[in-house]
Design a protein around this motif. Structure first.
Motif, PDB file in Angstrom:
ATOM      1  N   GLY A  18      48.731  45.287  41.550  1.00  0.00           N
ATOM      2  CA  GLY A  18      48.671  44.661  42.868  1.00  0.00           C
ATOM      3  C   GLY A  18      50.018  44.172  43.364  1.00  0.00           C
ATOM      4  O   GLY A  18      50.473  44.550  44.451  1.00  0.00           O
ATOM      5  N   SER A  21      52.762  47.062  43.585  1.00  0.00           N
ATOM      6  CA  SER A  21      52.554  47.949  44.737  1.00  0.00           C
ATOM      7  C   SER A  21      52.825  47.203  46.039  1.00  0.00           C
ATOM      8  O   SER A  21      53.302  47.789  47.012  1.00  0.00           O
ATOM      9  N   THR A  22      52.557  45.882  46.070  1.00  0.00           N
ATOM     10  CA  THR A  22      52.867  45.080  47.259  1.00  0.00           C
ATOM     11  C   THR A  22      54.367  45.091  47.538  1.00  0.00           C
ATOM     12  O   THR A  22      54.803  45.315  48.672  1.00  0.00           O
ATOM     13  N   TYR A  37      48.352  45.861  53.875  1.00  0.00           N
ATOM     14  CA  TYR A  37      48.042  46.223  52.493  1.00  0.00           C
ATOM     15  C   TYR A  37      47.626  44.991  51.685  1.00  0.00           C
ATOM     16  O   TYR A  37      46.659  45.036  50.918  1.00  0.00           O
ATOM     17  N   VAL A  38      48.344  43.864  51.864  1.00  0.00           N
ATOM     18  CA  VAL A  38      47.990  42.624  51.173  1.00  0.00           C
ATOM     19  C   VAL A  38      46.596  42.155  51.596  1.00  0.00           C
ATOM     20  O   VAL A  38      45.824  41.665  50.761  1.00  0.00           O
ATOM     21  N   LEU A  41      44.211  44.104  49.605  1.00  0.00           N
ATOM     22  CA  LEU A  41      44.167  43.600  48.228  1.00  0.00           C
ATOM     23  C   LEU A  41      43.364  42.305  48.142  1.00  0.00           C
ATOM     24  O   LEU A  41      42.598  42.094  47.197  1.00  0.00           O
ATOM     25  N   THR A  45      40.158  41.939  45.844  1.00  0.00           N
ATOM     26  CA  THR A  45      40.108  41.052  44.675  1.00  0.00           C
ATOM     27  C   THR A  45      38.952  40.074  44.776  1.00  0.00           C
ATOM     28  O   THR A  45      38.337  39.711  43.774  1.00  0.00           O
ATOM     29  N   GLY A 106      44.449  48.987  49.937  1.00  0.00           N
ATOM     30  CA  GLY A 106      44.464  47.776  49.117  1.00  0.00           C
ATOM     31  C   GLY A 106      43.114  47.477  48.501  1.00  0.00           C
ATOM     32  O   GLY A 106      43.008  47.143  47.316  1.00  0.00           O
ATOM     33  N   GLN A 110      42.083  47.542  44.309  1.00  0.00           N
ATOM     34  CA  GLN A 110      41.482  46.433  43.581  1.00  0.00           C
ATOM     35  C   GLN A 110      40.124  46.799  42.992  1.00  0.00           C
ATOM     36  O   GLN A 110      39.774  46.336  41.908  1.00  0.00           O
ATOM     37  N   ASN A 113      40.963  48.609  39.851  1.00  0.00           N
ATOM     38  CA  ASN A 113      42.078  48.042  39.097  1.00  0.00           C
ATOM     39  C   ASN A 113      41.556  47.274  37.883  1.00  0.00           C
ATOM     40  O   ASN A 113      40.955  46.211  38.028  1.00  0.00           O
ATOM     41  N   ALA A 116      42.338  43.529  37.751  1.00  0.00           N
ATOM     42  CA  ALA A 116      41.557  42.668  38.639  1.00  0.00           C
ATOM     43  C   ALA A 116      40.271  42.215  37.958  1.00  0.00           C
ATOM     44  O   ALA A 116      39.884  41.039  38.034  1.00  0.00           O
ATOM     45  N   HIS A 153      51.355  36.860  46.457  1.00  0.00           N
ATOM     46  CA  HIS A 153      51.442  38.235  46.951  1.00  0.00           C
ATOM     47  C   HIS A 153      52.386  38.340  48.144  1.00  0.00           C
ATOM     48  O   HIS A 153      53.100  39.341  48.287  1.00  0.00           O
TER      49      HIS A 153
END
Length: 201
Positions: A18, A21-22, A37-38, A41, A45, A106, A110, A113, A116, A153
């Protein structure tokens, strides 16, 4: 609660798919795509956390085939993201990143992931505060986790954007993007090594 907050901080800020990639998206594509994108995520999450709290994740991940499928999917997706970041802004690359990752990217990362699931399982199944209802404790944990998750993030995004804004040559920007991608590949390699060790008798 302070111990719980400290655990959240260190589990989230450490390099993983996470945050890496951010930073990579921020470096390769800038602030607006990075923020989208954040957001993805963040949604992802919290969906994972809800799955963990409800017990759905435990039921699903109890099946070794599903765990393996998620691991393969997350590894493939990280490789795909690493490739897109490495080739952003590079005219000589054999694949050019046409569209920056967005909200759905994003969320998708997650949902597959492994970190996560592991982090949320650790946080929500442990660190009992005691003295209150389970619902109140769970809601408070969501509040604490998100209060720490968001600035961390955006810090990683800012680091990536700062690298992008520096007056560097195209070659230097390309090198930074490749370095970000290689960092993600290190995470993939560590995950593969852990998986290999875990399945050995």
């Amino acid at each position: 609660m302070l111990i719980f907050a400290a655990a959240v901080f260190f589990l989230i800020i450490t390099p993983g798919p996470g945050v890496l990639s951010t930073a990579g998206v921020g470096s390769a594509f800038g602030a607006r795509p990075g923020t989208r994108y954040v957001l993805g995520l963040f949604i992802g999450t919290n969906m994972v956390a809800l799955a963990v709290v409800s017990g759905l994740a435990a039921v699903i991940l109890a099946d070794p085939a599903i765990r393996t499928l998620l691991f393969v999917a997350s590894t493939a997706y990280l490789l795909y993201l690493a490739l897109r970041i490495a080739t952003a802004g590079s005219r000589i690359a054999f694949v050019e990143a046409v569209r920056p990752p967005g909200v759905l990217d994003g969320v998708a990362l997650q949902m597959i992931n492994p970190k996560a699931y592991a982090v949320n399982t650790t946080l929500f199944s442990g660190f009992a505060f005691g003295g209150g209802s389970l619902l109140a404790e769970t809601l408070l944990k969501f509040l604490v986790v998100n209060t720490i998750w968001i600035p961390i993030h955006f810090l990683w995004l800012w680091l990536g954007i700062t690298l992008r804004r520096l007056d560097l040559s195209q070659r230097a920007h390309r090198a930074i993007n490749i370095a970000m991608s290689l960092s993600m590949l290190v995470v993939v390699a560590l995950a593969l090594a852990y998986q290999f060790i875990a399945i050995r008798p």
